[in-house]
Motif scaffolding. Structure first.
Motif, PDB file in Angstrom:
ATOM      1  N   MET A   1      -7.285  28.089 -23.213  1.00  0.00           N
ATOM      2  CA  MET A   1      -5.826  28.077 -23.320  1.00  0.00           C
ATOM      3  C   MET A   1      -5.389  27.002 -24.305  1.00  0.00           C
ATOM      4  N   GLU A   2      -4.586  27.414 -25.264  1.00  0.00           N
ATOM      5  CA  GLU A   2      -4.039  26.469 -26.227  1.00  0.00           C
ATOM      6  C   GLU A   2      -2.536  26.667 -26.337  1.00  0.00           C
ATOM      7  N   ILE A   3      -1.801  25.570 -26.378  1.00  0.00           N
ATOM      8  CA  ILE A   3      -0.354  25.610 -26.523  1.00  0.00           C
ATOM      9  C   ILE A   3      -0.015  25.208 -27.955  1.00  0.00           C
ATOM     10  N   THR A   4       0.799  26.015 -28.621  1.00  0.00           N
ATOM     11  CA  THR A   4       1.311  25.668 -29.943  1.00  0.00           C
ATOM     12  C   THR A   4       2.828  25.554 -29.843  1.00  0.00           C
ATOM     13  N   PHE A   5       3.365  24.408 -30.206  1.00  0.00           N
ATOM     14  CA  PHE A   5       4.806  24.193 -30.163  1.00  0.00           C
ATOM     15  C   PHE A   5       5.416  24.671 -31.485  1.00  0.00           C
ATOM     16  N   LEU A   6       6.253  25.694 -31.385  1.00  0.00           N
ATOM     17  CA  LEU A   6       6.875  26.290 -32.563  1.00  0.00           C
ATOM     18  C   LEU A   6       8.251  25.706 -32.846  1.00  0.00           C
ATOM     19  N   GLY A   7       8.902  25.201 -31.829  1.00  0.00           N
ATOM     20  CA  GLY A   7      10.206  24.569 -31.982  1.00  0.00           C
ATOM     21  C   GLY A   7      10.423  23.580 -30.864  1.00  0.00           C
ATOM     22  N   THR A   8      10.744  22.335 -31.212  1.00  0.00           N
ATOM     23  CA  THR A   8      10.812  21.266 -30.202  1.00  0.00           C
ATOM     24  C   THR A   8      12.158  20.551 -30.192  1.00  0.00           C
ATOM     25  N   GLY A   9      13.135  21.081 -30.940  1.00  0.00           N
ATOM     26  CA  GLY A   9      14.446  20.461 -30.989  1.00  0.00           C
ATOM     27  C   GLY A   9      15.403  21.083 -29.992  1.00  0.00           C
ATOM     28  N   SER A  10      16.616  20.516 -29.933  1.00  0.00           N
ATOM     29  CA  SER A  10      17.620  21.018 -28.992  1.00  0.00           C
ATOM     30  C   SER A  10      18.876  21.422 -29.739  1.00  0.00           C
ATOM     31  N   GLY A  11      19.540  22.455 -29.246  1.00  0.00           N
ATOM     32  CA  GLY A  11      20.860  22.820 -29.735  1.00  0.00           C
ATOM     33  C   GLY A  11      20.857  23.516 -31.084  1.00  0.00           C
ATOM     34  N   MET A  12      20.429  22.819 -32.109  1.00  0.00           N
ATOM     35  CA  MET A  12      20.425  23.375 -33.461  1.00  0.00           C
ATOM     36  C   MET A  12      19.216  22.834 -34.212  1.00  0.00           C
ATOM     37  N   PRO A  13      18.734  23.584 -35.204  1.00  0.00           N
ATOM     38  CA  PRO A  13      17.557  23.108 -35.929  1.00  0.00           C
ATOM     39  C   PRO A  13      17.878  21.889 -36.780  1.00  0.00           C
ATOM     40  N   SER A  14      16.864  21.090 -37.023  1.00  0.00           N
ATOM     41  CA  SER A  14      16.985  19.944 -37.927  1.00  0.00           C
ATOM     42  C   SER A  14      15.891  20.066 -38.979  1.00  0.00           C
ATOM     43  N   LYS A  15      15.831  19.100 -39.878  1.00  0.00           N
ATOM     44  CA  LYS A  15      14.812  19.146 -40.924  1.00  0.00           C
ATOM     45  C   LYS A  15      13.406  19.056 -40.349  1.00  0.00           C
ATOM     46  N   ASN A  16      13.273  18.384 -39.217  1.00  0.00           N
ATOM     47  CA  ASN A  16      11.942  18.140 -38.652  1.00  0.00           C
ATOM     48  C   ASN A  16      11.621  18.979 -37.426  1.00  0.00           C
ATOM     49  N   ARG A  17      12.639  19.517 -36.780  1.00  0.00           N
ATOM     50  CA  ARG A  17      12.409  20.263 -35.535  1.00  0.00           C
ATOM     51  C   ARG A  17      13.200  21.564 -35.548  1.00  0.00           C
ATOM     52  N   ASN A  18      12.502  22.678 -35.307  1.00  0.00           N
ATOM     53  CA  ASN A  18      13.209  23.927 -35.086  1.00  0.00           C
ATOM     54  C   ASN A  18      13.630  24.005 -33.626  1.00  0.00           C
ATOM     55  N   VAL A  19      14.424  25.020 -33.293  1.00  0.00           N
ATOM     56  CA  VAL A  19      14.865  25.182 -31.909  1.00  0.00           C
ATOM     57  C   VAL A  19      13.746  25.801 -31.062  1.00  0.00           C
ATOM     58  N   SER A  20      14.010  25.966 -29.777  1.00  0.00           N
ATOM     59  CA  SER A  20      12.964  26.118 -28.760  1.00  0.00           C
ATOM     60  C   SER A  20      12.077  27.353 -28.883  1.00  0.00           C
ATOM     61  N   SER A  21      10.800  27.105 -28.858  1.00  0.00           N
ATOM     62  CA  SER A  21       9.792  28.148 -28.689  1.00  0.00           C
ATOM     63  C   SER A  21       8.420  27.500 -28.609  1.00  0.00           C
ATOM     64  N   LEU A  22       7.564  28.059 -27.775  1.00  0.00           N
ATOM     65  CA  LEU A  22       6.163  27.648 -27.754  1.00  0.00           C
ATOM     66  C   LEU A  22       5.306  28.857 -27.436  1.00  0.00           C
ATOM     67  N   ALA A  23       4.078  28.804 -27.912  1.00  0.00           N
ATOM     68  CA  ALA A  23       3.132  29.903 -27.696  1.00  0.00           C
ATOM     69  C   ALA A  23       1.968  29.413 -26.846  1.00  0.00           C
ATOM     70  N   LEU A  24       1.615  30.210 -25.851  1.00  0.00           N
ATOM     71  CA  LEU A  24       0.419  29.964 -25.053  1.00  0.00           C
ATOM     72  C   LEU A  24      -0.641  30.957 -25.516  1.00  0.00           C
TER      73      LEU A  24
END
Length: 305
Positions: A1-24
């Motif tokens: 099992m591997e977790i990949t974080f696709l978006g780790t920001g809140s509310g709206m995207p920023s230059k460094n963080r997209n909005v929420s999503s992760l893949a298992l």
């Protein structure tokens, strides 16, 4: 099992963080990828990884806020052009079905694979012989859920010394013995699997929490999980803001991890107001409360052992 974080920001995207999503990613276990939340531009994030959309078999939505679902119609549409022909199961609040079907209908989008909608409530929402998924309702001003993924325990390793005493030599018979409760040898000897294997190997357990205020009963529900993924929208100094917007602070997540005695805490859904140096200082401070913990970043990968 591997977790990949696709978006780790809140509310709206920023230059460094997209909005929420992760893949298992469970490619070795079942040749599938499960997606949790699908904020805007999730498909663009996936393109920067090795994840193949056709491998996405289940999508779990924690709640219907836009930063968690607005990327879903685009991803489902693109999957049709990426050799995705197998069905996708969609788990989430009942309104998820209306949102997806309306989006696809009004944009004239036709999928070449079926969608199977699975409206959720608290309790077990999926189970087979290898894995179980449960949902728990949180507190966020609209229906929001946590998901817990639990592998079944695996049969312990064969003990060669015990097999040797029974006159069993290494070979294909080993696999036969491990795959069934009792094996009768050619000489008539019965070999009981429980007598020649070590203790069962505990299955891995992961809890993924949607947006929420601190919930007292959550500690018992996530007790002892291998990995707890929890929002940390605000830092402790902004506790009032967290309460006003029905979110948690990083300190809230850390206290939960300590109380629940989890093995590892990963914190996401981080507000863009916080720069990296502040997050590093906060992480160092919080480690005095609980460790190991980490603020995650987009494209970070974590192997669940």
């Amino acid at each position: 099992m591997e977790i990949t974080f696709l978006g780790t920001g809140s509310g709206m995207p920023s230059k460094n963080r997209n909005v929420s999503s992760l893949a298992l990613k469970m490619l070795q276990e079942r040749d599938e990828v499960w997606l949790f939340d699908c904020g805007e531009a999730t498909q663009h994030q996936i393109m920067k990884t090795t994840i193949k959309p056709r491998k996405i078999a289940k999508i779990f939505i924690t709640h219907m806020h836009g930063d968690h679902v607005l990327g879903l119609p685009g991803l489902l549409s693109s999957r049709s052009f990426q050799d995705g022909e197998s069905a996708v199961e969609l788990y989430g609040p009942p309104s998820l079905k209306e949102f997806v079907e309306t989006s696809l209908k009004t944009t004239g989008t036709h999928l070449n694979y079926p969608l199977i909608f699975k409206p959720i409530a608290e309790g077990i929402i999926y189970q087979d012989q290898d894995i179980k998924v449960s949902a728990k309702k949180l507190q966020h001003g609209m229906p929001s859920y946590a998901y817990k993924i639990e592998e079944a325990d695996k049969i312990g390793p064969l003990l060669p010394e015990r097999l040797k005493k029974l006159g069993v030599s290494p070979g294909p018979i080993y696999e036969t013995i491990k795959n069934q409760p009792t094996t009768v040898l050619p000489n008539g000897t019965e070999v009981h699997r429980n007598d020649v294997t070590g203790p069962d190997i505990p299955g891995r357990r992961i809890a993924i929490c949607g947006d929420t205020k601190p919930v007292e009963s959550l500690a018992q529900w996530v007790q002892g999980v291998d990995v707890l993924i929890h929002e940390a929208t605000f830092m402790e100094a902004d506790e009032q803001l967290a309460n006003d917007y029905s979110h948690s602070t990083a300190a809230d997540a850390t206290r939960l991890a300590k109380k629940a005695q989890v093995n590892y805490l990963l914190m996401n859904h981080i507000s863009s107001r916080y720069q990296q140096d502040l997050l590093e200082d906060e992480q160092t401070r919080l480690k005095d409360i609980f460790s190991p913990l980490q603020f995650v970043e987009d494209f970070m990968e974590f192997t669940v052992k």
